[in-house]
Design a protein around this motif. Structure first.
Motif, PDB file in Angstrom:
ATOM      1  N   ILE A  56       0.840  -1.201   0.000  1.00  0.00           N
ATOM      2  CA  ILE A  56       0.000   0.000   0.000  1.00  0.00           C
ATOM      3  C   ILE A  56       0.878   1.255   0.000  1.00  0.00           C
ATOM      4  O   ILE A  56       0.671   2.181  -0.785  1.00  0.00           O
ATOM      5  N   TYR A  57       1.866   1.253   0.875  1.00  0.00           N
ATOM      6  CA  TYR A  57       2.751   2.409   1.006  1.00  0.00           C
ATOM      7  C   TYR A  57       3.571   2.626  -0.269  1.00  0.00           C
ATOM      8  O   TYR A  57       3.704   3.755  -0.754  1.00  0.00           O
ATOM      9  N   ASP A  58       4.102   1.543  -0.822  1.00  0.00           N
ATOM     10  CA  ASP A  58       4.931   1.654  -2.021  1.00  0.00           C
ATOM     11  C   ASP A  58       4.146   2.137  -3.233  1.00  0.00           C
ATOM     12  O   ASP A  58       4.728   2.668  -4.183  1.00  0.00           O
ATOM     13  N   ARG A  59       2.825   1.981  -3.194  1.00  0.00           N
ATOM     14  CA  ARG A  59       1.987   2.466  -4.302  1.00  0.00           C
ATOM     15  C   ARG A  59       1.644   3.945  -4.117  1.00  0.00           C
ATOM     16  O   ARG A  59       0.880   4.507  -4.891  1.00  0.00           O
ATOM     17  N   GLY A  60       2.203   4.563  -3.086  1.00  0.00           N
ATOM     18  CA  GLY A  60       2.040   6.001  -2.908  1.00  0.00           C
ATOM     19  C   GLY A  60       0.923   6.425  -1.998  1.00  0.00           C
ATOM     20  O   GLY A  60       0.596   7.621  -1.905  1.00  0.00           O
ATOM     21  N   HIS A  61       0.324   5.468  -1.280  1.00  0.00           N
ATOM     22  CA  HIS A  61      -0.794   5.791  -0.409  1.00  0.00           C
ATOM     23  C   HIS A  61      -0.308   6.067   1.015  1.00  0.00           C
ATOM     24  O   HIS A  61       0.835   5.793   1.369  1.00  0.00           O
ATOM     25  N   GLU A  62      -1.210   6.595   1.810  1.00  0.00           N
ATOM     26  CA  GLU A  62      -0.876   7.005   3.172  1.00  0.00           C
ATOM     27  C   GLU A  62      -1.366   5.962   4.173  1.00  0.00           C
ATOM     28  O   GLU A  62      -2.470   5.429   4.029  1.00  0.00           O
ATOM     29  N   ILE A  63      -0.542   5.698   5.182  1.00  0.00           N
ATOM     30  CA  ILE A  63      -0.906   4.741   6.222  1.00  0.00           C
ATOM     31  C   ILE A  63      -1.233   5.511   7.498  1.00  0.00           C
ATOM     32  O   ILE A  63      -0.406   6.267   8.014  1.00  0.00           O
ATOM     33  N   GLY A  64      -2.444   5.316   8.005  1.00  0.00           N
ATOM     34  CA  GLY A  64      -2.872   5.976   9.229  1.00  0.00           C
ATOM     35  C   GLY A  64      -3.039   4.974  10.357  1.00  0.00           C
ATOM     36  O   GLY A  64      -3.173   3.767  10.132  1.00  0.00           O
ATOM     37  N   ASN A  65      -3.032   5.478  11.575  1.00  0.00           N
ATOM     38  CA  ASN A  65      -3.138   4.654  12.784  1.00  0.00           C
ATOM     39  C   ASN A  65      -4.614   4.413  13.115  1.00  0.00           C
ATOM     40  O   ASN A  65      -5.408   5.349  13.178  1.00  0.00           O
ATOM     41  N   HIS A  66      -4.966   3.142  13.325  1.00  0.00           N
ATOM     42  CA  HIS A  66      -6.361   2.794  13.645  1.00  0.00           C
ATOM     43  C   HIS A  66      -6.428   1.986  14.946  1.00  0.00           C
ATOM     44  O   HIS A  66      -7.335   1.189  15.136  1.00  0.00           O
ATOM     45  N   SER A  67      -5.429   2.201  15.826  1.00  0.00           N
ATOM     46  CA  SER A  67      -5.275   1.499  17.105  1.00  0.00           C
ATOM     47  C   SER A  67      -4.581   0.155  16.896  1.00  0.00           C
ATOM     48  O   SER A  67      -4.302  -0.247  15.762  1.00  0.00           O
ATOM     49  N   CYS A  68      -4.352  -0.535  17.984  1.00  0.00           N
ATOM     50  CA  CYS A  68      -3.679  -1.841  17.898  1.00  0.00           C
ATOM     51  C   CYS A  68      -4.649  -3.004  17.992  1.00  0.00           C
ATOM     52  O   CYS A  68      -4.551  -3.972  17.250  1.00  0.00           O
ATOM     53  N   THR A  69      -5.620  -2.908  18.908  1.00  0.00           N
ATOM     54  CA  THR A  69      -6.546  -4.029  19.123  1.00  0.00           C
ATOM     55  C   THR A  69      -8.000  -3.678  18.805  1.00  0.00           C
ATOM     56  O   THR A  69      -8.895  -4.466  19.073  1.00  0.00           O
ATOM     57  N   HIS A  70      -8.221  -2.472  18.278  1.00  0.00           N
ATOM     58  CA  HIS A  70      -9.560  -2.014  17.876  1.00  0.00           C
ATOM     59  C   HIS A  70     -10.551  -1.951  19.043  1.00  0.00           C
ATOM     60  O   HIS A  70     -11.689  -2.415  18.941  1.00  0.00           O
ATOM     61  N   PRO A  71     -10.160  -1.330  20.157  1.00  0.00           N
ATOM     62  CA  PRO A  71     -11.084  -1.218  21.297  1.00  0.00           C
ATOM     63  C   PRO A  71     -11.953   0.036  21.173  1.00  0.00           C
ATOM     64  O   PRO A  71     -11.689   0.923  20.350  1.00  0.00           O
ATOM     65  N   TYR A  72     -12.969   0.118  22.010  1.00  0.00           N
ATOM     66  CA  TYR A  72     -13.729   1.357  22.147  1.00  0.00           C
ATOM     67  C   TYR A  72     -12.891   2.318  22.972  1.00  0.00           C
ATOM     68  O   TYR A  72     -12.631   2.063  24.150  1.00  0.00           O
ATOM     69  N   PHE A  73     -12.479   3.432  22.395  1.00  0.00           N
ATOM     70  CA  PHE A  73     -11.602   4.358  23.102  1.00  0.00           C
ATOM     71  C   PHE A  73     -12.308   5.048  24.263  1.00  0.00           C
ATOM     72  O   PHE A  73     -11.648   5.584  25.159  1.00  0.00           O
ATOM     73  N   ASN A  74     -13.624   5.062  24.264  1.00  0.00           N
ATOM     74  CA  ASN A  74     -14.351   5.649  25.380  1.00  0.00           C
ATOM     75  C   ASN A  74     -14.322   4.761  26.620  1.00  0.00           C
ATOM     76  O   ASN A  74     -14.733   5.184  27.698  1.00  0.00           O
ATOM     77  N   GLU A  75     -13.845   3.529  26.453  1.00  0.00           N
ATOM     78  CA  GLU A  75     -13.918   2.560  27.547  1.00  0.00           C
ATOM     79  C   GLU A  75     -12.555   2.135  28.087  1.00  0.00           C
ATOM     80  O   GLU A  75     -12.478   1.236  28.918  1.00  0.00           O
ATOM     81  N   ILE A  76     -11.479   2.758  27.599  1.00  0.00           N
ATOM     82  CA  ILE A  76     -10.146   2.369  28.071  1.00  0.00           C
ATOM     83  C   ILE A  76      -9.467   3.557  28.738  1.00  0.00           C
ATOM     84  O   ILE A  76      -9.873   4.711  28.574  1.00  0.00           O
ATOM     85  N   PRO A  78     -10.234   6.732  15.375  1.00  0.00           N
ATOM     86  CA  PRO A  78     -10.656   5.872  16.488  1.00  0.00           C
ATOM     87  C   PRO A  78     -11.543   4.733  16.002  1.00  0.00           C
ATOM     88  O   PRO A  78     -12.368   4.930  15.105  1.00  0.00           O
ATOM     89  N   PRO A  79     -11.375   3.543  16.552  1.00  0.00           N
ATOM     90  CA  PRO A  79     -12.254   2.424  16.199  1.00  0.00           C
ATOM     91  C   PRO A  79     -13.718   2.796  16.379  1.00  0.00           C
ATOM     92  O   PRO A  79     -14.076   3.449  17.364  1.00  0.00           O
ATOM     93  N   TYR A  80     -14.520   2.406  15.418  1.00  0.00           N
ATOM     94  CA  TYR A  80     -15.968   2.680  15.428  1.00  0.00           C
ATOM     95  C   TYR A  80     -16.273   4.180  15.359  1.00  0.00           C
ATOM     96  O   TYR A  80     -17.428   4.577  15.477  1.00  0.00           O
TER      97      TYR A  80
END
Length: 250
Positions: free
Chosen positions: A98-118, A147-149
């Motif tokens: 994906i990166y080598d094709r010129g696209h951008e990589i964004g952070n979507h968390s590590c375990t996909h939790p609800y951020f309101n609950e951690i 953020p997840p969800y």
């Protein structure tokens, strides 16, 4: 007679001046309140240019990524892929592709939790562990986070911002994750996107190559430029209003 006319005109002038003062006061209150609501995600960008961003959330499945990349290449469009850290562990080659094709990589968390609950500590771990995984592959830091969800409160946004992240959601959801008919996805996106829109795809829907091709073709013919998130967002001198619109400060 003249005195009564003059009094009448004076009352009209005072009334109009009062209205102007009220409107001015309301305007400045709105501006003040909007500037106080910066601790929410960015859903859209205020711009007069025909520019939008295509984004893909990748959390557990890579089966459609080749098809997505082929369509993006066909139109020479660059997009942003928000990826989950645990998914990266088994798909490092896909992230590099994906990166080598010129696209951008964004952070979507590590375990996909609800951020309101951690906790704040766990939020930081989620961000930092995924950021490290991305940098190990691309050699670059990522400072955009989804953020997840799409759920995160003001305290969560503050934590992300303290680590240098811009928190980015969307204003147009393709609903492709529901596996609805292509025509509904195409209509939903093409009819709701406007300059500055951030469009969400899940990247795991059926027939993604068909509806994505039609959507990109539509925007290309309509004079829209499709950018990576980092190219659409303002870097500095901005605020996020109460609707989640990122605006330049006057």
């Amino acid at each position: 007679m003249f005195a009564r006319t003059r009094a009448f005109l004076s009352s009209i002038i005072l009334f109009l001046l009062g209205l102007i003062l009220i409107f001015a006061l309301v305007y400045w209150i709105r501006i003040f309140l909007n500037q106080q609501n910066s601790d929410i995600p960015i859903y859209k960008v205020d711009t007069n240019k025909n520019e939008i961003a295509l984004t893909f959330d990748i959390s557990y499945n890579e089966r459609n990524i080749d098809e997505i990349l082929e369509v993006l290449d066909k139109y020479d469009v660059k997009a942003t892929f928000f990826v989950v850290g645990n998914w990266i562990d088994e798909n490092k080659d896909v992230v590099k592709k994906i990166y080598d094709r010129g696209h951008e990589i964004g952070n979507h968390s590590c375990t996909h939790p609800y951020f309101n609950e951690i906790s704040e500590e766990d939020m930081k771990k989620e961000l930092e562990s995924t950021s490290k995984r991305i940098k190990d592959i691309t050699g670059e830091d990522t400072k955009i986070f989804r953020p997840p969800y799409g759920e995160i409160n003001e305290d969560g946004v503050k934590v992300c911002e303290s680590l240098g992240y811009k928190v980015v959601n969307w204003d147009v959801d393709s609903m492709d994750w529901k596996n609805i008919k292509d025509i509904y996805i195409i209509d939903r996106v093409s009819q709701n996107a406007t300059p500055g829109s951030i469009i969400l795809f899940q990247g795991e829907g059926k027939n993604v190559e068909n509806y994505l091709d039609s959507i990109i073709s539509h925007f290309s013919k309509s004079g829209y430029k499709m950018l990576k998130i980092s190219e659409l967002l303002y870097d500095d001198n901005y605020y996020v209003d109460s609707s989640g619109v990122q605006r330049k400060k006057e």
